[in-house]
Design a protein around this motif. Structure first.
Motif, short mmCIF file in Angstrom:
data_model
loop_
_atom_site.label_atom_id
_atom_site.label_comp_id
_atom_site.label_asym_id
_atom_site.label_seq_id
_atom_site.Cartn_x
_atom_site.Cartn_y
_atom_site.Cartn_z
N GLU B 48 38.12 67.08 49.42
CA GLU B 48 39.04 66.91 50.55
C GLU B 48 38.53 65.84 51.53
N LEU B 49 37.25 65.89 51.83
CA LEU B 49 36.69 64.90 52.76
C LEU B 49 36.74 63.49 52.16
N SER B 50 36.55 63.42 50.86
CA SER B 50 36.62 62.11 50.20
C SER B 50 38.03 61.54 50.29
N ARG B 51 39.00 62.40 50.17
CA ARG B 51 40.38 61.93 50.26
C ARG B 51 40.68 61.39 51.65
N ILE B 52 40.15 62.06 52.67
CA ILE B 52 40.35 61.58 54.03
C ILE B 52 39.66 60.22 54.21
N THR B 53 38.48 60.10 53.64
CA THR B 53 37.76 58.82 53.73
C THR B 53 38.57 57.70 53.08
N ASP B 54 39.14 57.99 51.92
CA ASP B 54 39.97 56.98 51.24
C ASP B 54 41.17 56.62 52.10
N ASP B 55 41.79 57.63 52.68
CA ASP B 55 42.99 57.38 53.47
C ASP B 55 42.68 56.58 54.74
N LEU B 56 41.49 56.77 55.27
CA LEU B 56 41.12 56.02 56.48
C LEU B 56 41.20 54.51 56.24
N LEU B 57 40.82 54.09 55.04
CA LEU B 57 40.84 52.66 54.74
C LEU B 57 42.26 52.09 54.84
N GLN B 58 43.22 52.96 54.58
CA GLN B 58 44.61 52.48 54.62
C GLN B 58 45.12 52.32 56.04
N LEU B 59 44.34 52.78 57.01
CA LEU B 59 44.75 52.61 58.41
C LEU B 59 44.35 51.25 58.97
N ALA B 60 43.55 50.52 58.22
CA ALA B 60 43.13 49.22 58.72
C ALA B 60 44.35 48.32 58.92
N PRO B 61 44.44 47.66 60.06
CA PRO B 61 45.59 46.79 60.31
C PRO B 61 45.68 45.68 59.27
N ALA B 62 46.88 45.43 58.79
CA ALA B 62 47.09 44.34 57.84
C ALA B 62 47.06 43.01 58.58
N ALA B 63 46.71 41.97 57.84
CA ALA B 63 46.68 40.62 58.43
C ALA B 63 47.00 39.62 57.32
N SER B 64 47.67 38.58 57.68
CA SER B 64 48.04 37.56 56.69
C SER B 64 46.85 36.66 56.38
N PRO B 65 46.50 36.54 55.11
CA PRO B 65 45.41 35.62 54.76
C PRO B 65 45.88 34.18 54.88
N PRO B 66 44.95 33.23 54.84
CA PRO B 66 45.34 31.82 54.92
C PRO B 66 46.30 31.43 53.79
N VAL B 67 47.09 30.42 54.06
CA VAL B 67 48.03 29.92 53.07
C VAL B 67 47.27 29.53 51.80
N GLY B 68 47.84 29.87 50.67
CA GLY B 68 47.21 29.51 49.40
C GLY B 68 46.30 30.58 48.85
N PHE B 69 46.23 31.71 49.53
CA PHE B 69 45.32 32.78 49.10
C PHE B 69 45.62 33.21 47.67
N GLU B 70 46.89 33.44 47.38
CA GLU B 70 47.27 33.87 46.03
C GLU B 70 46.80 32.87 44.98
N LEU B 71 47.02 31.62 45.30
CA LEU B 71 46.66 30.57 44.34
C LEU B 71 45.17 30.57 44.05
N ARG B 72 44.40 30.76 45.09
CA ARG B 72 42.96 30.73 44.90
C ARG B 72 42.48 31.92 44.08
N VAL B 73 43.13 33.06 44.27
CA VAL B 73 42.77 34.22 43.46
C VAL B 73 43.09 33.95 42.00
N VAL B 74 44.29 33.43 41.75
CA VAL B 74 44.68 33.15 40.38
C VAL B 74 43.74 32.14 39.75
N GLU B 75 43.39 31.12 40.52
CA GLU B 75 42.48 30.09 40.01
C GLU B 75 41.17 30.72 39.56
N ARG B 76 40.65 31.59 40.37
CA ARG B 76 39.36 32.20 40.04
C ARG B 76 39.47 33.14 38.85
N VAL B 77 40.57 33.88 38.79
CA VAL B 77 40.72 34.80 37.67
C VAL B 77 40.87 34.02 36.37
#
Lengths: 193, 233
Positions: B48-77
């Motif tokens: 139960e405590l582990s589930r709460i810990t996991d859920d806490l991470l989902q409370l982190a505010p979202a933020a837009s990464p720099p333009v081209g982020f997707e492309l750079r991930v694909v490039e690396r993969v």
């Protein structure tokens, strides 16, 4: 005939996208990155507070998830949780290697999670359980909230938290335990029929 | 407080919370794990405590990464998949042309709507033949200045023509914004867009509204107008 812009990948569940990624379907991977990039980058940025480092870590997290998609087991948890945990761990690794100075307790981004400054349209809070957890976090004593945040987001041990907060080790341990169990109890009470 | 399961062992309370948060290490961690393996109440508490810990991470505010982020991930993969099937992927590795998968990049670039594409379309003379609908061809050119190669420009034909730039070690430390310009075969120029380099590295792409074979040259220009590197396509 005009083809719809939305592809099946854009609408597929996380588990299907990960399965596709494991089989080498790049479109699935692109859709997965697009779906979670704001949350992964936001988590890394919140922990690291450095946009360049945060992008590096967020990229690392997606690359790792992509290249290890075949080992993801949906029975052990949600894909979002798996991915965010990867990002959190990589962020902590980066923080320990590249920024060894102690954390200023007054500068904890995540200790302010429950400050009520979040945007109402935030998709995460559209999840009822997460909204309850968010409210519960706001309701526990600040010292406990900081202890939980230091451990959950920064990977700080009880000993490290005791040093950062200038309190005895036993006090740090109690704050961590009481804070986390209060959060669990608050969510559990709400979940009870 | 809801307690519909057995209470965990009092002497393990603190350690269970720390284990759930992933901050317990060494012998103490081993001891608690061994205990949890044989204590149902503590195992339930940990879950139960582990589930709460996991859920806490989902409370982190979202933020837009720099333009081209997707492309750079694909490039690396993609780099990882062609050079290192297992283990840690190499970062910012230059790719062989054959390693690119146009379908993946086209899928990604379909979501990128850059103003440069419009500029390029506006500057293209009317009456040009449409891009070939089949057998897309990818052209690759070195991005260089004074004989030194700083990266590559790739242009793909096909139903969705695209241009993709990778930059390796163009400048020193820090971040800077660069502008991608192209010169067409009729001599006109167009700015396709801008992107940021971090520590001299970066990658960026944009779908083209003009045929791939209408491009003659690509330039990487600083915000002060100075030409940083160019590629003859």
């Amino acid at each position: 005939m005009v083809r719809p812009r939305a592809t099946s990948s854009d609408e597929a569940p996380d588990e299907a996208l990960l399965a596709g990624m494991a089989l080498g379907d790049e479109r699935a991977g692109v859709a997965f990155v697009r779906r979670y990039q704001r949350r992964v980058y936001g988590l890394a940025l919140g922990i690291l507070r450095d946009p360049g480092m945060a992008e590096d870590v967020a990229q690392d997290a997606f690359v790792r998830a992509w290249t290890h998609a075949s080992v993801f087991d949906p029975r052990r948890g949600a894909a979002a949780t798996w991915l965010l945990t990867i990002a959190r761990n990589l962020s902590i690794d980066a923080l320990r290697v590249r920024r060894p100075e102690p954390i200023d307790p007054g500068d904890l981004a995540f200790a302010d999670l429950a400050s009520g400054e979040r945007l109402p349209e935030d998709a995460v809070l559209a999840d009822e359980m997460l909204a309850r957890l968010h409210d519960a976090l706001a309701g526990i004593p600040e010292a406990q909230r900081r202890a939980v945040a230091l451990a959950a987001f920064y990977g700080r041990s009880a000993q490290e938290i005791a040093e950062i907060e200038s309190v005895p080790l036993g006090t740090a341990k109690s704050r961590i335990r009481m804070g986390l169990t209060k959060l669990r109890d608050a969510v559990s009470v709400e979940e009870a029929p | 407080m809801r307690r519909d399961h057995p209470m965990p062992c009092p002497d393990r309370h603190d350690a269970l919370a720390e284990l759930a948060l992933g901050t317990l290490a060494g012998q103490e961690r081993s001891d608690v794990l061994a205990h949890v393996a044989r204590c149902h109440a503590c195992a339930l508490e940990l879950s139960e405590l582990s589930r709460i810990t996991d859920d806490l991470l989902q409370l982190a505010p979202a933020a837009s990464p720099p333009v081209g982020f997707e492309l750079r991930v694909v490039e690396r993969v993609l780099a990882c998949s062609t050079s290192a099937p297992t283990g840690r992927p190499r970062r910012r590795k230059r790719h062989r042309l054959a390693s690119w998968r146009p379908a993946a990049v086209a899928a990604l670039l379909a979501a990128v709507v850059g103003t440069g594409a419009g500029l390029l379309a506006a500057s293209t003379t009317a009456g040009k033949a449409p891009p070939a609908a089949s057998r897309p061809v990818t052209l690759s050119a070195s991005l260089a200045r004074h004989g030194r190669v700083f990266g590559h420009v790739r242009v793909s034909s096909g139903r969705t023509p695209w241009l993709f730039v990778t930059v390796d070690d163009l400048t020193g430390p820090g971040s800077r914004t660069v502008i991608c310009e192209v010169t067409l075969v009729d001599g006109t120029t167009a700015k396709l867009g801008r992107f940021r380099l971090s520590q001299g590295y970066g990658s960026w792409g944009v779908p083209l509204a003009a045929p791939a074979d209408s491009l003659r040259r690509a330039l990487l220009v600083g915000t002060d107008g100075s030409v940083l590197a160019s590629a003859r396509i």
